[in-house]
Design a protein around this motif. Sequence first.
Motif, PDB file in Angstrom:
ATOM      1  N   GLN A  94      -7.865  17.971 -96.530  1.00  0.00           N
ATOM      2  CA  GLN A  94      -8.278  18.628 -97.914  1.00  0.00           C
ATOM      3  C   GLN A  94      -9.657  19.664 -96.518  1.00  0.00           C
ATOM      4  O   GLN A  94     -10.314  20.988 -97.349  1.00  0.00           O
TER       5      GLN A  94
ATOM      6  N   TRP B  24      -8.454  21.137 -93.694  1.00  0.00           N
ATOM      7  CA  TRP B  24      -7.996  21.835 -92.932  1.00  0.00           C
ATOM      8  C   TRP B  24      -8.118  22.996 -91.775  1.00  0.00           C
ATOM      9  O   TRP B  24      -8.389  23.750 -91.037  1.00  0.00           O
ATOM     10  N   ALA B  25      -8.910  23.446 -92.963  1.00  0.00           N
ATOM     11  CA  ALA B  25      -9.489  25.186 -92.228  1.00  0.00           C
ATOM     12  C   ALA B  25     -11.549  25.027 -91.424  1.00  0.00           C
ATOM     13  O   ALA B  25     -11.491  25.887 -90.584  1.00  0.00           O
ATOM     14  N   SER B  26     -11.434  24.021 -91.105  1.00  0.00           N
ATOM     15  CA  SER B  26     -12.980  23.267 -90.076  1.00  0.00           C
ATOM     16  C   SER B  26     -12.864  23.233 -89.656  1.00  0.00           C
ATOM     17  O   SER B  26     -11.471  22.357 -88.932  1.00  0.00           O
TER      18      SER B  26
ATOM     19  N   CYS C  77      -4.413  23.031 -87.391  1.00  0.00           N
ATOM     20  CA  CYS C  77      -3.675  23.581 -88.479  1.00  0.00           C
ATOM     21  C   CYS C  77      -3.169  24.840 -88.816  1.00  0.00           C
ATOM     22  O   CYS C  77      -4.012  25.459 -88.616  1.00  0.00           O
TER      23      CYS C  77
ATOM     24  N   ARG D 266     -11.340  18.048-107.820  1.00  0.00           N
ATOM     25  CA  ARG D 266     -12.255  17.546-106.791  1.00  0.00           C
ATOM     26  C   ARG D 266     -13.300  18.156-106.839  1.00  0.00           C
ATOM     27  O   ARG D 266     -13.138  19.550-106.889  1.00  0.00           O
TER      28      ARG D 266
END
Lengths: 189, 628
Positions: A185, A187-189, B382, B546
């Motif tokens: 959730q 992944w971008a940080s 990622c 969420r």
Amino acid sequence: MASTVDFRTHVDQSCRYSEEFVNIYYDCMDKKRRHLTRLYLDKATLVWNGNAVSGHDALGEFFESLPSSEFQVHTLDCQPVHGKEMSRPALMVSVYMLWKVCINGLCLYVMYYFSSLWYNDPCKNSFSDQATQGQTTLLVVTGGSVKFDGNKQHYFNQNFLLTAQASPTSDQPVWKIASDCFRFQDWAS
Amino acid sequence: MATADDARYYNEHDDRVGGPQFRNRKGRGPFRGRMYSEQVGRPRNRVGPGGGGPNPRTRFEDDDGDVAMNDSSQDGTPQRRYNPYDRPNRRGHNRPDRDRRGGGGGGGGYGGGPAGGGGGGGAGRKNWFRMTIPHGKKYEKKWLLTVLKDNCAMPFTPIHYQTEGNKVQFYIEDATTANALQKVSRKITDTEGYKVTVLMNSCPPPAFIQTELKPEDLEHLKQCMAKRFDGSQQALDLNSIRTDPDLVSQNIDVVLNRKNCMQAVIKIIEENIPELVCLNLSNNRLYKLDDLAELISKAPNLKTLNLSQNELRTERELDKIKGFKLVEIWLDRNPLCDHFKDQPNYISAVRERFPRVLKLDGHDLPPPIGFDVEAPTTLPPCKGSYFVSDEIKSLILRFLQQYYNCYDSADRQPLLEAYHDGACFSLSIPFSLQNPSRSSLGDYHKDSRNIKKLKDPTTRFRLLKHTRLNVVAFLNELPKTQHDTASFTVDVSTYTNTLLSFTVSGVFKEVDGRSRDAVRAFSRIFIAVPAGNAGLCIVNDELFVRNATTEEIRKAFAAPAPTPSSSPVPTLSAPQQEMLSSFSQKSGMNLEWSQKCLQDNDWDFNRAAEIFTQLKAQGKIPDVAFIK
């Protein structure tokens, strides 16, 4: 067209299968990582935080490279996936309505062009034609948290497309993962 | 010489409650006169929780000599040589106490009142004693402590030395030491010819080590620590923190060898600088590292630790902080250093606890040779969206644009065209034990299909929306939204000539209803089949919703946060400046963020205030906004 009763049974069964699948998959991922690829189709694809991995060999290497994990699944949802059964009238309606929705002709042309590329080009992806051509397919969606060794804990969302395959070792068909999509959730940080 | 048999002899005659009493009689008769205070300290069976079990080895760790008051080492240095299975100063006891429960020599009295075990001290070995020296006030502190030390069998660390009336009081955190001290009583004659008396009373751990620091003191401490923190090195220097002028001027006594102070410091580190790499704790009279151990999980990146010039008595203290993966450590000028007969032994003992250490007391060590049993700990990086090909990318992006244009509009009915006749849809939200009516995701709760928690087949079936009419009817009932298409990430996991499945994740805002302006994050799987020549037709749609994290909110709908160190650019008009300082004062936010809030609301003070209050109530404002 499948009757409501059949569909209901279908849904019930899907739930049971997906519960069982999730137990097996994450247990394997945490404790028997080397055997994980057995759950995948030969030519399955995994998209892991944007990294695409395809085929048994690549999958095996990829899972080997991941640190040991501790998964906790908090949410699970599943849906039976419809195959190719599409009634003609629906098709006509779809085409007409989508055309209506397009903003201008150029847009329509572009869509037509690209979608025809897709539509006419068989087997773009090495994923086999078995997908939903009469094959039972199941969508499984999970969410929870994972702790990889040496890294902080992440919340994740994952979904699988499972397809039933004939098994060489048993009479009954077995579920295999045809595709797997996983993302943290954060992944971008 | 007393033997173990004596214990039994004592048992027969001992009518005190609390089980068998073991005593060290030190070669004297059973009826030697003692003062009442000595009896209170008699060893008893340890039945407390924690490390307090009747384990002789546990006792020995404490007994390895307490720390000296000053740097000069004890007379008779050879006997200070570290030896775990003997007690170094045993004048008059020449029998191993290994098989004695509770140890000899005054080991093991329990703190706290007459009520059996526990008492105020509770946990095992941590027992406190208050030593009193009647008429001690007339002595110079230095003289008194020196003379006590000279005569005491063990070195000790007096805690919270103070005078009360005519007497002197201080605390000792260890039964053996307290007993040893107490035996000095009446052995010393002062300059006027009077004997110096030392009284010993067990007591619960004194309040001053237990009481937590007041919030305002914590705040000052945090500021003080901020000054001592070097961000470029991720280094925090707490050398002699007690004497820091900022703290002294505020009358805040940060004595790091006290549990409450150490805990406060650790909490501040945990909340503000958990990525800490270097920590300097030199010159803080630390004599044990139990409390420091709590930092291990809070500052996992710590690589350098300076403990020089403290009062660590034995290398065993290092065991307590083994969890730190240190690369550099400073231990010089601690009593424990004297225990090693040579450098290699010293290095070896340190490496035993910190195998990766490369620098000890400022000297480089040869790098250790390890074994390659380390499993991988790095994850693949990622990446963003995965589209397989540019054609697919265009197709999907086009689809999403049209889909969400409709989805974000007032009426979602036109979405019917996008769905297959037999389409399925379901929704899920994160599992929470919270009462749904109080959760901000309450609107979604009743339709959330989590089959991990939901077992009833009828409900499971009902929550799966089937056929496009049902699907779209349901979608129309969900809160109205505004999606941030720029935030979308798309992963294409299946692509064949009959099926396309992709996962979209991103954020959206709710635009009306009770959760207006709430920012949510979602992950949505679309499975679609080709729809003639014109695009996609959805057969399966699963949506997971969420709450968005502060980070996500910041990136998506607000401009990126300014770094909180510079002052705002001074191009504001005078009334704007005034409004800014007023807003900052009222909201509590720093000037940077206050300015942003005002700017976002066109310098309409009331509107900005309203928005601020709303966001604050929803917990959407990051803490960094309040750092001045």
